[in-house]
Design an enzyme around this catalytic site. Structure first.
Site, PDB file in Angstrom:
ATOM      1  N   ARG A   1       0.815  -1.215   0.000  1.00  0.00           N
ATOM      2  CA  ARG A   1       0.000   0.000   0.000  1.00  0.00           C
ATOM      3  C   ARG A   1       0.850   1.269   0.000  1.00  0.00           C
ATOM      4  O   ARG A   1       0.332   2.366  -0.186  1.00  0.00           O
ATOM      5  CB  ARG A   1      -0.935  -0.001   1.210  1.00  0.00           C
ATOM      6  CG  ARG A   1      -0.225  -0.039   2.543  1.00  0.00           C
ATOM      7  CD  ARG A   1      -1.218  -0.133   3.690  1.00  0.00           C
ATOM      8  NE  ARG A   1      -0.569  -0.212   4.997  1.00  0.00           N
ATOM      9  CZ  ARG A   1      -0.155  -1.331   5.553  1.00  0.00           C
ATOM     10  NH1 ARG A   1      -0.304  -2.478   4.913  1.00  0.00           N
ATOM     11  NH2 ARG A   1       0.409  -1.328   6.758  1.00  0.00           N
ATOM     12  N   TYR A   2       2.169   1.111   0.246  1.00  0.00           N
ATOM     13  CA  TYR A   2       3.042   2.279   0.325  1.00  0.00           C
ATOM     14  C   TYR A   2       3.898   2.490  -0.924  1.00  0.00           C
ATOM     15  O   TYR A   2       4.519   3.543  -1.055  1.00  0.00           O
ATOM     16  CB  TYR A   2       3.977   2.163   1.534  1.00  0.00           C
ATOM     17  CG  TYR A   2       3.250   2.125   2.860  1.00  0.00           C
ATOM     18  CD1 TYR A   2       2.357   3.125   3.213  1.00  0.00           C
ATOM     19  CD2 TYR A   2       3.457   1.085   3.749  1.00  0.00           C
ATOM     20  CE1 TYR A   2       1.690   3.095   4.427  1.00  0.00           C
ATOM     21  CE2 TYR A   2       2.804   1.033   4.967  1.00  0.00           C
ATOM     22  CZ  TYR A   2       1.910   2.040   5.300  1.00  0.00           C
ATOM     23  OH  TYR A   2       1.254   2.007   6.495  1.00  0.00           O
ATOM     24  N   ILE A   3       3.995   1.523  -1.788  1.00  0.00           N
ATOM     25  CA  ILE A   3       4.884   1.633  -2.948  1.00  0.00           C
ATOM     26  C   ILE A   3       4.065   1.621  -4.231  1.00  0.00           C
ATOM     27  O   ILE A   3       2.931   1.117  -4.263  1.00  0.00           O
ATOM     28  CB  ILE A   3       5.946   0.513  -2.967  1.00  0.00           C
ATOM     29  CG1 ILE A   3       5.277  -0.859  -2.920  1.00  0.00           C
ATOM     30  CG2 ILE A   3       6.911   0.681  -1.828  1.00  0.00           C
ATOM     31  CD1 ILE A   3       6.276  -2.014  -2.973  1.00  0.00           C
TER      32      ILE A   3
END
Length: 911
Positions: free
Chosen positions: A152-154
């Site tokens: 979800r962060y990259i």
């Protein structure tokens, strides 16, 4: 409970599903749906299950599925199924912007039935290869082994290279996804040897695949060479850099192997080792862990290890005091993960079967596949261009002939009549069209709007048709020269993307490192002569020498026997040990001098011998083996020294000589099984050392192998000459640094060596250099001095460069001018007359202020005369002296002395 789906084995490609929901089924139905013909018995818990029937085909079905659908790449596009589905999903999502990896994973699950974890791991691995995916965020680090951040962060998107070479829906073969709701590609139309560029590793059932990555530019060069009918050779290239030995690569086939090493350099003070590149498949964490384990086991001696890795690898290994940096480098390669061996196994899928190929075959197939895809694209492009040109011509006829104004067309009762009328009107123009007119073509004409008809321009239409004709002709030429077109395609890829993919791994030949020679002597060897024990645990007994736990020990006994055993903590060897030490296999320099008595009353013999290799734990004999033989004198000489001994005989009646001396240098060195020479037949009372001697082996010939940058005694590479024990080696680097070393085989040298030779302190060197501080060329003459640390003969400014370095006694230098001064004549300099001999730290004398193009060394006009033997010195014969010829009688010759400018020239003439 969800229903269970079982697929029946079909003969006519028809898929049949049996849906059960925890219910008992009919026996006949189960028999018809059985894969292997195995009949499922009915009954309670006591039912018997026949395992051979179950394994007959179920295991093969499972193995085939894993091989074809999970672990092994396809030869056409070089991708595993999960990688292919990820790229297909990213293409469907592609809008030029980054997408969350979590979104890509969820979208890919429409095509891949094995869960988000497998998709996420495969996506991160693809992104870390930096070829097909443009990454944003923390994607982990292949150097340190750190994992990527949560999906979800990259973010990710397809790279420009991937969009250009991997996708083309017009040439893609499609199939239904696992649930039948979507379409996915059977293989992506990759126009590049992607399999070899990325490499792959997969473990299936019963087989595995391991294809090493190769360099982007080298793959393109090899493809072009193959298309031109030339030979090519490919070797792996890794993101982590390091060195690679490809002598046993075997073209990537099964049975081959490559050795990969970390790049290790020494700090200027030789007290710290710097690891700047690591082997493929290893991380900085595993490297440091293996180094610490080797230190704990005593294989190496270090103080600490620091990890300063950020963008690039930097591991600092701080050495303990008094430890050799060269020896530690070899020990790191021998006992840690700084050197690893990789066994490639090129297994791919072709025609739904696994095959074991070599790298060259895969590249040829990929190149042929690229050529075929480019031909297909050109054929599709040509068909589209012809279709566009056909419709442009048809539209012009329809509008210019005003067919839409015909009464029959306007009053047509139905669509079929209208189509029939238009077809009738177009028939006179059929010869001008490239194909027949179909009903669909006529229906398309009828869809033309009135606004387009009113704006129709004949001139523009002519330009369009002319342009299309040129495009079709160009496409036909490209199809006729499809090989040249494919070469241009690869050349374009190299020019566009090649600069981003330089070679990281340096190809070298590795020397074989013997662990016993580089291991640290971390133990102490002791002996208890009274009880007959030796070992490293006898701390209170007599100290012998330092050793390591992997060394062998050689022991000599008083009765003449000797053997080699393994070092251990405590081992019984028996009494009467006269000598023991660490045994060095194949050591021809250690010479044993011995005097022994043959039997109880036999003669006394003297011998010199070397022990180069014997079987461990097997007894050998220095003597002839006669019972009662005894060693009277024994010495071990590490460099072949020969001492002089004093022999005292027992007095006997009528014996004149009671004392004499014997020099071991008069005895030849022979094999260990030789009998030796008779020293005396008289009975010996005592033998003592009279005088220590020097080596009888002479100097040692040393060679330098530039391939591996190591010294050797085996005649490989450049001969450096014969070295005595105190001789040194001079190393001069291309940047002007110089230093001296001994001729130990463990020495490591840089790859920027300008010259390497035996050090001569009296030699005068002549250097032409560019002084970066003065901005002018200078000439200087100087001797070099002994220095284990690097010193620079060009000065303190690191930007100074060396034009020429010569060791000629009377050098002559030619300076060729360039640039705006190229019109000037070359300058010839006699270096000996130009500048005097000073220290290497002196600046020297400026040559010129003009711009220099090149500096060349000319042949000297004076030569250093070699010292002549007395018989070779020419004599002046007086006029009245006559030399008689044995063949022709009197033949008077006179030899006049040579001029002083040419001391060795002679004039001969008849008297």
């Amino acid at each position: 409970m969800e229903p269970e789906y079982t697929k029946e084995q079909e003969d006519n490609d028809e898929v049949i599903y049996d849906v059960t929901e925890n219910q008992a089924t009919d026996t006949e139905s189960e028999e018809s749906l059985s894969r292997s013909g195995y009949k499922v018995p009915t009954g309670g818990s006591d039912a018997i299950h026949h395992l051979p029937g179950m394994y007959q085909s179920w295991f093969l079905d499972y193995a085939s599925y894993v091989i074809l659908e999970r672990a092994v790449p396809h030869i056409n596009d070089g991708l595993k199924p999960v990688q292919r589905r990820i790229l297909h999903s990213m293409k469907r999502l592609d809008d030029g912007r980054y997408n969350k990896v979590a979104n890509i994973i969820g979208h890919t699950m429409q095509f891949h039935p094995h869960g988000d974890a497998s998709i996420g791991d495969a996506l991160v691995q693809l992104g870390q290869k930096e070829l097909l995916i443009d990454c944003q965020g923390n994607w982990g680090n292949v150097l340190t082994g750190d994992g990527a951040a949560a999906p979800r962060y990259i973010e990710a998107r397809l790279s420009k290279f991937a969009l250009e070479t991997v996708f083309n829906p017009k040439t893609t073969v499609w199939k239904l996804s696992y649930d039948g709701r979507n379409r996915e590609p059977v293989c992506l139309p990759v126009k590049f040897p992607l399999l070899l560029a990325q490499g792959v590793e997969g473990i299936a059932v019963g087989l595995s695949s391991k294809i090493l990555p190769h360099n982007f530019n080298e793959l393109i060069d090899a493809s072009i060479a193959y298309l031109k009918g030339e030979t090519f050779t490919l070797y792996p290239d890794f993101q982590t850099g390091g060195y690679i030995d490809v002598s046993r690569y075997n073209d990537g086939e099964r049975g081959g192997a490559v050795k990969v090493r970390a790049k290790i350099s020494k700090s200027p003070d030789n007290k710290t080792l710097v690891i700047s590149e690591i082997p493929f498949g290893k991380t900085t964490s595993t490297i440091i862990e293996s180094i610490l384990k080797a230190n704990d086991k005593g294989k190496i001696k270090i103080r600490k290890v620091d990890d300063n890795t950020a963008k690039d690898v930097e591991i600092l290994v701080h050495l303990a005091a008094g430890v050799s940096s060269d020896k530690t480098i070899d020990a790191l390669y021998a006992f840690s993960d700084c050197e690893t061996s990789i066994s490639p196994n090129c297994c791919i899928i072709e025609d739904n079967k696994p095959y074991f190929l070599n790298i060259s075959t895969v590249l040829r197939h990929s190149t042929d596949q690229t050529l075929s895809l480019l031909r297909t694209e050109l054929e599709i492009q040509k068909a589209e261009q012809e279709e566009e040109m056909f419709y442009a011509s048809l539209e012009r006829i329809f509008i210019e002939e005003r067919i839409y104004k015909d009464k029959e067309f306007e009053e047509a009762a139905n669509m079929d009549n209208a189509v029939e009328h238009i077809d009738k009107r177009l028939k006179p123009f059929a010869l001008n069209l490239i194909r027949e007119v179909t009903r669909d073509d006529i229906l398309k004409l009828m869809e033309i709007k009135m606004a387009r008809i009113l704006k129709f321009n004949v001139a523009n239409n002519d330009k369009l048709i002319a342009r299309l004709q040129k495009d079709v002709a160009k496409t036909k030429r490209q199809l006729e020269n499809i090989t040249a077109y494919t070469i241009d395609w690869f050349t374009m890829l190299k020019e566009k993307y090649g600069a981003n993919f330089p070679r990281h791994t340096e190809i070298r030949n590795f020397d074989t490192i013997e662990a016993t020679k580089v291991v640290e002597a971390n133990e102490k060897l002791y002996i208890n002569r009274k009880e007959g024990f030796i070992g490293t645990g006898l701390k209170k007994d007599e100290y012998v020498c330092n050793c390591s736990d992997i060394d062998d020990v050689i022991l000599f006994y008083r009765n003449g026997t000797y053997k080699v055993i393994k070092v251990s903590d405590k081992i019984f060897v028996g009494p009467d040990v006269i000598y023991l030490n660490v045994f060095k296999r194949n050591d021809t320099r250690t010479i044993y001098n011995a005097i022994y008595r043959d039997g109880k009353s036999g003669p006394n013999l003297i011998k010199r011998f070397a022990v180069t290799g014997i079987t461990r734990d097997k007894e050998y004999n220095v003597t002839k083996g006669t019972p009662g033989s005894r060693i009277l004198y024994f010495s071990a000489n590490p460099n072949g020294e020969a001492e002089t001994v004093k022999v005292i005989l027992k007095p006997k009646l009528r014996q004149k000589t009671l004392v004499f001396e014997k020099d071991f240098s008069t005895i030849m060195i022979k094999g260990r099984s030789s009998m030796g020479n008779i020293l005396t037949k008289a009975e010996i009372h005592k033998i003592s050392l009279k005088q220590k001697g020097s080596s009888t082996l002479g100097g040692r010939m040393v060679w330098f192998d530039r391939d591996i940058l190591r010294l050797n005694y085996d005649g490989r590479g450049e001969e450096l000459g014969e070295f005595q024990s105190d001789d040194l080696i001079l190393v001069v680097l291309s940047n002007g640094d110089f230093y001296t070393t001994d001729f130990d085989l463990s020495n490591h040298y840089e790859d920027s060596i300008l010259l390497i030779e035996r050090f001569d302190p009296s030699k005068i060197w002549t250097a032409v250099l560019y002084d970066a501080e003065q901005k002018n060329p200078y000439l200087k003459r100087f001797p070099l001095e002994v220095s284990s640390k690097k010193q620079n003969c060009l000065g303190e400014n690191s930007e100074s460069t060396l034009y020429l370095l010569s060791d000629e006694t009377w050098p002559r230098i030619e300076v060729v001018f360039g640039g705006n001064d190229s019109f000037r004549e070359s300058l010839i300099i006699d270096a000996e007359q130009f500048v005097g001999v000073k220290s290497f730290k002196a600046k020297g004398k400026r040559i010129t202020t003009y711009e220099i193009a090149t500096v060349n060394e000319l042949e000297p006009v004076q030569f250093e005369q070699a010292p002549m033997e007395e018989d070779d010195i020419p004599k002046v014969i007086e006029d009245d002296e006559i030399i008689s010829s044995p063949d022709k009688g009197a033949c008077p010759l006179a030899i006049s002395p040579a001029p002083s400018t040419s001391p060795i020239q002679m004039n001969l003439f008849d008297d």
